[in-house]
Write a protein that holds these residues in place. Structure first.
Motif, PDB file in Angstrom:
ATOM      1  N   LEU A  41       0.825  -1.212   0.000  1.00 59.97           N
ATOM      2  CA  LEU A  41       0.000   0.000   0.000  1.00 59.97           C
ATOM      3  C   LEU A  41       0.859   1.262   0.000  1.00 59.97           C
ATOM      4  N   ALA A  43       3.455   1.703  -1.632  1.00 60.92           N
ATOM      5  CA  ALA A  43       3.836   1.958  -3.022  1.00 60.92           C
ATOM      6  C   ALA A  43       2.772   2.755  -3.767  1.00 60.92           C
ATOM      7  N   THR A  44       1.513   2.723  -3.274  1.00 59.46           N
ATOM      8  CA  THR A  44       0.440   3.466  -3.947  1.00 59.46           C
ATOM      9  C   THR A  44       0.511   4.962  -3.679  1.00 59.46           C
ATOM     10  N   LEU A  47       0.450   7.527  -6.411  1.00 57.24           N
ATOM     11  CA  LEU A  47      -0.798   7.943  -7.041  1.00 57.24           C
ATOM     12  C   LEU A  47      -1.330   9.212  -6.388  1.00 57.24           C
ATOM     13  N   SER A  49      -4.348  10.315  -6.365  1.00 58.25           N
ATOM     14  CA  SER A  49      -5.636  10.092  -5.702  1.00 58.25           C
ATOM     15  C   SER A  49      -5.447   9.585  -4.272  1.00 58.25           C
ATOM     16  N   VAL A  50      -4.436   8.741  -4.058  1.00 59.28           N
ATOM     17  CA  VAL A  50      -4.166   8.225  -2.713  1.00 59.28           C
ATOM     18  C   VAL A  50      -3.671   9.349  -1.816  1.00 59.28           C
ATOM     19  N   ARG A  51      -2.763  10.176  -2.320  1.00 57.95           N
ATOM     20  CA  ARG A  51      -2.246  11.297  -1.526  1.00 57.95           C
ATOM     21  C   ARG A  51      -3.356  12.295  -1.214  1.00 57.95           C
ATOM     22  N   ASN A 178     -11.383   7.384  -1.027  1.00 54.54           N
ATOM     23  CA  ASN A 178     -10.385   6.585  -1.734  1.00 54.54           C
ATOM     24  C   ASN A 178     -10.067   5.355  -0.887  1.00 54.54           C
ATOM     25  N   GLY A 180      -7.717   3.135  -1.335  1.00 52.68           N
ATOM     26  CA  GLY A 180      -6.287   2.982  -1.121  1.00 52.68           C
ATOM     27  C   GLY A 180      -5.792   3.782   0.074  1.00 52.68           C
ATOM     28  N   SER A 181      -6.268   4.996   0.222  1.00 54.45           N
ATOM     29  CA  SER A 181      -5.865   5.836   1.350  1.00 54.45           C
ATOM     30  C   SER A 181      -6.333   5.233   2.665  1.00 54.45           C
ATOM     31  N   SER A 183      -7.147   2.118   3.264  1.00 55.53           N
ATOM     32  CA  SER A 183      -6.461   0.852   3.498  1.00 55.53           C
ATOM     33  C   SER A 183      -5.056   1.082   4.036  1.00 55.53           C
ATOM     34  N   LEU A 184      -4.373   2.110   3.542  1.00 55.50           N
ATOM     35  CA  LEU A 184      -3.029   2.406   4.015  1.00 55.50           C
ATOM     36  C   LEU A 184      -3.050   2.807   5.482  1.00 55.50           C
TER      37      LEU A 184
END
Length: 295
Positions: A41, A43-44, A47, A49-51, A178, A180-181, A183-184
């Motif tokens: 995660l 590594a995402t 992106l 969108s994640v930031r 998001n 990914g965010s 989940s991180l």
């Protein structure tokens, strides 16, 4: 999507359970699983969108207790690694569904999830009762000394914690917009909690580490966890905590039966465990029949 996540959860339980047994520490197995998920995660962050999602979480100034979803996730992974080798994947899931059913209906009622308060209906209560009966059916024919009461109680507690984790993570996902965010954040908090626990075991001399096994599949629990957590975060936004939990468990119990039946040296499911699994799926379907009411 919930059913798919549940099937991946069954495979994750097998991998983490075997890894915990090999290294001699379920907490270590959980740390390996969460740590791998955290690295993937991280590594995402390349992106935008994640930031952006992480920035929205920072700006929202959410209460600290929403982060407990990651801690509960870490507890679930460690508990699964501890209990699965003893109970088998299928029986572990059937027992867990009892706690998940009760916890899910209570979590929906108090409005902890992103959908807010969801009324307790007759249909929902019936689904919980069916899930509870499934636990008793799955125990038929097993010697009372074979499964300790303490282990069963522990798995029930894990089940109650599961919908709370889903609800907390769902609220973070709603704010971040998001997966990914969210989940991180979940992975970082969970990994941090496991590091603290493992350090405590090391200081007190209770770590008990063995050698690292060579089987590559023992280390895929973290990757499977990404699918499980992501599926829950997405589906809880639209179908609520109870339905998400029960549908995921329907997939998990099906996957667990297949795994226990085909994996060498696994805990072979009995006829009564299969009956309990069928009742679990009935509970998941029943929970989806009622018309959702908020209030």
């Amino acid at each position: 999507m919930s059913v798919l996540g549940g099937a991946c959860s069954a495979a994750q339980a097998l991998a983490n359970g075997r890894l915990g047994a090999e290294v001699g520490s379920p907490v270590t197995a959980a740390l390996v699983s969460n740590g791998l998920a955290t690295l993937v995660l991280a590594a995402t962050l390349v992106l935008r969108s994640v930031r952006a999602g992480l920035w929205r979480l920072k700006e929202a100034r959410l209460p600290w207790w929403l982060g407990l979803g990651g801690v509960l996730g870490a507890l679930s992974v460690a508990g699964t690694a501890l209990a699965t080798p003893v109970l088998g994947v299928a029986l572990f899931t059937v027992v867990q569904v009892c706690g998940t059913s009760v916890g899910g209906i209570a979590t929906d009622r108090v409005g902890l999830g992103p959908l807010g308060r969801v009324s307790v209906t007759v249909v929902r209560l019936v689904s919980v009762l069916v899930a509870v009966v499934a636990v008793g059916v799955a125990q038929v024919g097993r010697p009372i000394g074979q499964i300790t009461v303490g282990m069963l109680a522990f798995v029930l507690v894990l089940g109650v914690c599961r919908p709370v984790q889903v609800a907390l993570n769902g609220r973070i996902t709603a704010v971040a917009s998001n997966v990914g965010s969210a989940s991180l954040v979940n992975a970082v908090v969970g990994t941090g909690a496991l590091v603290v626990v493992l350090a405590g075991f090391g200081v007190t001399g209770h770590l008990g580490l063995g050698g690292w096994p060579a089987g590559w599949w023992l280390y895929v629990g973290g990757l499977l966890a990404l699918v499980v957590t992501g599926a829950n975060m997405i589906t809880v936004q639209s179908i609520g905590v109870l339905r998400t939990g029960l549908c995921a468990l329907a997939g998990q119990i099906t996957g667990g039966l297949v795994i226990d039946a085909v994996v060498p040296n696994g805990a072979r499911p009995t006829l009564w465990v299969c009956c309990g699994a069928s009742l679990t799926m009935v509970a998941a379907l029943t929970a989806g029949l009622g018309r959702r009411r908020h209030g």
